[in-house]
Every structure is written in C-alpha cells, then in structure tokens.
Design an enzyme around this catalytic site. Sequence first.
Site, PDB file in Angstrom:
ATOM      1  N   LYS A   1       0.842  -1.200   0.000  1.00 37.70           N
ATOM      2  CA  LYS A   1       0.000   0.000   0.000  1.00 37.70           C
ATOM      3  C   LYS A   1       0.878   1.252   0.000  1.00 37.70           C
ATOM      4  CE  LYS A   1      -3.888  -2.422   2.004  1.00 37.70           C
ATOM      5  NZ  LYS A   1      -4.761  -2.771   3.117  1.00 37.70           N
TER       6      LYS A   1
ATOM      7  N   GLN B   1      -4.921  -1.501   9.261  1.00 41.06           N
ATOM      8  CA  GLN B   1      -4.837  -2.830   8.650  1.00 41.06           C
ATOM      9  C   GLN B   1      -5.500  -3.875   9.559  1.00 41.06           C
ATOM     10  OE1 GLN B   1      -3.751  -3.390   5.571  1.00 41.06           O
ATOM     11  NE2 GLN B   1      -4.043  -5.598   5.692  1.00 41.06           N
TER      12      GLN B   1
ATOM     13  N   ASP C   1     -10.944   2.883   3.380  1.00 38.81           N
ATOM     14  CA  ASP C   1     -11.243   1.452   3.222  1.00 38.81           C
ATOM     15  C   ASP C   1     -12.732   1.225   2.953  1.00 38.81           C
ATOM     16  OD1 ASP C   1      -9.283  -0.544   3.282  1.00 38.81           O
ATOM     17  OD2 ASP C   1      -8.917  -0.251   5.426  1.00 38.81           O
TER      18      ASP C   1
END
Length: 282
Positions: free
Chosen positions: A52, A96, A119
């Site tokens: 990422k 995460q 997200d």
Amino acid sequence: MAHIIDGKAISLQIKDELKEKVSALKQEGTGITLAVVQVGNDPASAVYVRNKKKGCEYIGIGSLSYELPQETTQQELIALIGQLNGREDVNGILVQLPLPEHIDEDAVIRAIDPKKDVDGFHPQSVGALSIGQPGFVSCTPAGVIQLLKRSGIEIAGKECVVLGRSNIVGKPMALLLLRENATVTIAHSKTRNLREVTSRADILITAIGRPKMITRDYVKEGAVVIDVGINRDENGKLCGDVDFQEVAPLCSAITPVPGGVGPMTIAMLLSNCLESVHLQPR
Ligand code: GUN
C-alpha cells in the site's frame, strides 16, 4: 478459451491515470496523504501494508506509517485515530485488519472519521452505499466493478451471483452490482442447491476462501467468472476459489489468481485517497 482478465495491467492503467490527477492537484497546491496503521507484526499484514505504501509512492501521494506493538490497547489505538482525524494534512486513514484479539475491530472502524475512511468499512460508508449516496466504497468489490467495465463486460440486466457474504467483499459487491442494474443473488455456505444457483450466473463472483472449490459443474457455459479468493493449494501454491484449469475453458472471461482481483484492491484504495479530496472541502 476464455479471455483472461489481466488485473495487473488494468491496475497499472488505473494507477497511471491517478498519477496524472495527483500531479495536477499538486500543481494547484493540494497534496494527499494516507496514514497507514498496523498493530502487531502479522507477516501477511506487513506485506499488504508495504504494498500500500509502495502504491502511494508510485502515484505521488504521501504516506505516514504507524507500526504499533502487539500489546497496544484499544484506547491507545483509538486515541491515535482521533489525532489523525483532526489533522488537516491527513486525507485517509487505514487501519490494517485483522487487529489483535483484545481490540474490538468494530469500535476501531467506527472511530475513523467517515470522510477519511478510505477502506469504506465505516457503517456510514456502508449505509451510504446501500442508499446510493456519496461515500467511500470497499476497495476489493470496487476493483471487481472496474475489472468488468474495463474489460468491456456489460453488467446491467445480467444475472450476477456473489458467492460469499462478508462485510468487506460479498455484501458491498452485491450492492455495487445492484447499483449497476444487475439482477443479484448472494449465495453462501447455507445456500441449498448451490450448483444450481451459481449455474444461473452470467457473472459469477466467488469470495469464500475455499481453494479450488468451484469446479465446472458450478459454472454456466459462457459465464464471466471473477475469483476474489486468495488461498494456498495442497502444494502451498497461491490459488483462488475457482479451479482455474477446469473452469477457464468453459467461460467467456475469467480472472487468474494471482494477477486478477488482487492488484485491483490497492489501485482502488489509491483512487479512494484521491476521492477524499472531494469529500473534504477546504
Ligand atoms: N486486511 C485484509 N484486507 C484488508 C483491507 O482491504 N483493508 C484493511 N484495512 N485490512 C485488510
């Protein structure tokens, strides 16, 4: 033989488009920064996080990295999110998953400002998607839609079957297909006559995490098959939910694993980071 959808090439195309937009924004004086938070040192998470950050670098956006120890408390993590919510120079916040067991994931996701929820996991983002309002969309299902569109596959009016009902993939996938005017069925482990249901699909999307479970008897001839699964087979090799060798000859188009849906997730995360600029009026 089916057309093999090249997720690597399509994700690169998207990243190159984003790179140009980032550069134009920079010239106007607008920079973009993503904060990436990892708790503990799960090796798979470390790889995702690294990729990422690499993606951010490639398109020219900044990334801030927070690598917190396994014993970080929920309160400490939520305090950090509070700080990041308040920072004008941070556009997106990504925590995460999975988090260590002593931390309530839902509470952490709810702590993220929905305007920075790149997200697309916050209940407000999910709710906005379900009623067609602006908000961030979960990256993997958004990536599947891009794969279909950029491969010239019509979605409107098609019979789509989504196999799997997770909050991150199955449910938002179904909502996105509905938004594209497909007829959508969600199938799962309790679905009766599963083969019959999946065999109706013009577009079959599998997200169940069962290595090579989908054999030819689950698939209609000429269907498009999108495999979201990332599993290891009996030899430890990466494979999807679909038995690619057996199913590919039957389909009109299919995604491989690796190199199909996987690379799209990061491309869509980066796209969401750009989108954040529009959701955060200055
Ligand atoms: N863990 C596995 N996939 C994801 C993802 O898309 N986002 C986050 N935050 N964690 C994940």
